[in-house]
Structure formats: C-alpha cells, structure tokens
Design an enzyme around this catalytic site. Structure first.
Site, PDB file in Angstrom:
ATOM      1  N   SER A 130      28.469  32.438  -4.075  1.00 60.33           N
ATOM      2  CA  SER A 130      29.452  31.865  -3.164  1.00 60.33           C
ATOM      3  C   SER A 130      30.624  31.345  -3.982  1.00 60.33           C
ATOM      4  O   SER A 130      30.449  30.872  -5.112  1.00 60.33           O
ATOM      5  CB  SER A 130      28.831  30.719  -2.354  1.00 60.33           C
ATOM      6  OG  SER A 130      29.831  29.992  -1.662  1.00 60.33           O
ATOM      7  N   HIS A 143      31.685  39.841  -3.593  1.00 57.87           N
ATOM      8  CA  HIS A 143      32.884  40.531  -3.128  1.00 57.87           C
ATOM      9  C   HIS A 143      33.019  41.903  -3.788  1.00 57.87           C
ATOM     10  O   HIS A 143      33.342  42.895  -3.122  1.00 57.87           O
ATOM     11  CB  HIS A 143      34.129  39.703  -3.458  1.00 57.87           C
ATOM     12  CG  HIS A 143      34.188  38.374  -2.806  1.00 57.87           C
ATOM     13  ND1 HIS A 143      34.158  37.188  -3.525  1.00 57.87           N
ATOM     14  CD2 HIS A 143      34.288  38.014  -1.503  1.00 57.87           C
ATOM     15  CE1 HIS A 143      34.243  36.173  -2.701  1.00 57.87           C
ATOM     16  NE2 HIS A 143      34.317  36.632  -1.462  1.00 57.87           N
ATOM     17  N   GLN A 170      28.643  35.138  10.740  1.00 60.34           N
ATOM     18  CA  GLN A 170      29.982  35.712  10.759  1.00 60.34           C
ATOM     19  C   GLN A 170      29.939  37.195  11.114  1.00 60.34           C
ATOM     20  O   GLN A 170      30.771  37.693  11.880  1.00 60.34           O
ATOM     21  CB  GLN A 170      30.653  35.518   9.398  1.00 60.34           C
ATOM     22  CG  GLN A 170      32.004  36.169   9.257  1.00 60.34           C
ATOM     23  CD  GLN A 170      32.657  35.830   7.935  1.00 60.34           C
ATOM     24  OE1 GLN A 170      33.392  34.855   7.823  1.00 60.34           O
ATOM     25  NE2 GLN A 170      32.395  36.629   6.916  1.00 60.34           N
TER      26      GLN A 170
END
Length: 357
Positions: free
Chosen positions: A220, A53, A188
């Site tokens: 993850s 992220h 995605q």
C-alpha cells in the site's frame, strides 16, 4: 511491406511515454489510438507507485496495445477530517519506475507499451466548482448505493462517492477497452463494476491479485508511514484472517465462530501491546471485520463450503508514542494514524493449505 521491416517496427516501439495534463490532449491521443485500431488498457492510481501498481501495468500491457496510467490524488474521496495533504506524492520516483517498465516493454514484442501518463490538476478534473468533501456537500457526484455504505463506506462516508465520481470522469475521458484495479481494494472493485454495469460504460473491469511483501503485508502507498515499530504489528490483520482460515478448515461455518476467531486474535495482540512501555508498543484500533458474500458483499450469517466468502477488515495504527532517538518512525515521524485494509477469499482450498490469495 517486407516481413523484416514489420519485425523491426515492433522491436523499436517507443520507449518514452507522454506526460499529459489536460483532457483535450488525452482525448486527442486516444482518438489516434482508436483510428489506428490500438486497444487501450487503463490503470488509475494516486501515485506513490509500488509493486502492486506495477503488476497491474504489466497485466494491462499483456492484454492491450497501449497502456495509459493516471496519477491523481482525488480530494473527493477524503473526508473533512482526513488529511489530504499528507498523502505521499512521489512523481520523481514514480517516473523512474514507469520508465523502467517502458524500457522493459520495449524489448518484448508480445506486450504493449506505456503510451501516456495522465496527471491532471483538480481544476481540470472538477472544472465547474471546487470539489466538496462534506457528506451533504454540493457538486456533481456519482453514488452507488447501498454498496458504498457498507464496510469501508461505513467508516468513511464520502469515500466511495469520491471513488465512483473520479472513476466515472476518468473512464469517460480515457474510454479504455479495459481498466485495472487491485484485489486489495476489494470493495472498490465491486463499486466500479456496478457503476460500469449500471451506466453502460464500454469498458471491462479487470482485477489483479493483491501483491504482498515477503512477510505477507499487503502493499500500500500508506505503508511508508508505518516505521519499524508499527510495521511489525501491522501483520496482525492478516494473522487474524489466518485464524479464521483454521477454524473454517476444522468445519466452522457460522458467522459468530469465524468472526470471533478474528476478533480474539486482534484483541490478544492489542492487549499485549497495551502492556508494553510507551516507548516500545504500537497501539491499534479495530475498525471492522467482515465476512461477506463473494458476489454482493452482503454480510453472511453462515458460509457455505461451496461458495466461500470474502473475509476483509481494517485497523488503524495509532501514532507512535514516545519515539526513541534514532528510531525509524516512518514518513511523517509517526505522528499520523495509518489505516490498513486487507482481504482474502475464504474457501476450503485456502483454508486447508493456509494460502493467502
């Protein structure tokens, strides 16, 4: 305005970001950015932030004046048999990581800043009715077919309906110039790109590289559930990809040879684990292995050297059996199944050098 004053304004850009929980607040902030001609990059997350992220946020800061991050655990992408309540929620830790990034950006004139963290309630995101996770559930949904029915969609029938729906909502709310996703969730990215194209959304989808642990495991938010025993075996999916790379480098192009190389590796490790005592083994189930077209994600019967393929897969790490005293079983005590996904781009370059993109 004197040149020195301009430089001072740039250097002293705000270090603090706004925590916003409502759509009107977010839109008001976005309007100010629009009027000030500031570009906005958006990084949607479900929290439990890790280096993957943070890498996307850094990329967004390099390409935009302002960065908005959302943290929202979206219920509509969890099926009725999937435990929404067990998804990690770690706002205090996330806040520390985001603030460290904001401090880092404040010292660099060449990057943007983290301006807002959007943390809506489910009532805010689904105002007319409680969201439904049933396959035939009622509600306002976005569906992208047939893309959403393949691979992950075959295993999790409502997953991409939920992803597309919440991404449509978030993109309508934020209206960013650019939105950022990681390659680890490759399907995605295909779904969101198709949605942006088909619904004429005014944003550009950026895809950042998969960020991995030093041993290669894709980062993850779910990795915290693995614990030591399952974590050691979790690399089997990536190891199976490496087997495919080797046979591809030796000239194999037919699907059956590439697929069998992956399945043989997975099956071997599974048999080895099954032979161990319960207190030492980590069992897993093979969900799928896919060898797909790099543009459409349609399964290929043969891979060409020129175009390559997307090699992806998923496994389910089963609950820890007979946990030992003092053993690290991960968050939740090893009681839950942990589903892991990964993918690489299969081509001659990666196959010859053993590179995992």
């Amino acid at each position: 305005m004197p040149r020195q004053l301009i430089k001072r304004i740039i250097v002293t850009k705000p270090k603090r970001f706004a925590r916003i929980t409502t759509v009107p607040e977010l839109r008001q902030l976005r309007r100010k950015a629009l009027l000030a001609q500031r570009s906005v990059g958006f990084v949607p997350t479900m929290g439990a932030l890790h280096q993957g992220h943070l890498a996307l946020i850094r990329q967004a800061a390099k390409e935009n004046d302002q960065v908005y991050v959302s943290i929202y655990v979206n219920p509509t992408q969890f099926g009725v048999n999937e435990d929404l309540s067990s998804y990690p929620r770690t706002w205090p830790e996330d806040q520390v990581k985001l603030q460290a990034l904001a401090d880092e950006f404040s010292k660099n004139e060449s990057v943007g800043q983290i301006t807002a963290v959007f943390m809506p309630s489910t009532k805010e995101m689904y105002p007319s009715a409680p969201p439904s996770s049933e396959i035939d559930g009622q509600g306002s949904f976005v569906t992208i077919t047939p893309l959403s029915t393949r691979l992950e969609g075959a295993s999790r029938p409502v997953f991409f309906r939920g992803v597309a729906t919440v991404c449509m909502k978030l993109l309508n709310i934020v209206q960013p110039e650019r939105v950022y996703f990681g390659q680890k969730d490759i399907q995605q990215t295909f779904v969101v790109k198709r949605m942006v194209q088909d619904f004429h959304l005014g944003t550009v989808v950026r895809v950042g590289s998969t960020i991995r642990e030093p041993d290669g495991l894709a980062m993850s938010s779910r990795n915290v559930y693995l614990g030591e025993r399952r974590r050691a075996i979790a690399l089997v999916l990536l190891d199976s990809f490496k087997e495919v790379q080797q046979v591809f480098a030796r000239g194999a192009r037919k699907r059956r040879y590439l697929y069998n190389a992956a399945m043989d590796k997975l099956s071997l490790v599974r048999k080895q684990q099954e032979a161990l005592p319960k207190g030492k083994r980590a069992l897993f189930e093979i969900d799928y292995i896919s060898i797909a077209d790099p543009d459409t994600l349609e399964e290929l019967d043969e891979v060409t050297a020129e175009r390559g393929a997307i090699l992806s897969g998923a496994i389910k790490m089963l609950p820890v059996e007979d946990p030992q005293e003092g053993e690290d079983t991960g968050l939740g005590g090893g009681k839950s199944t942990v589903r892991l996904i990964d993918n690489i781009r299969l081509n001659l370059l990666s196959a010859k050098v053993g590179y995992i993109p």
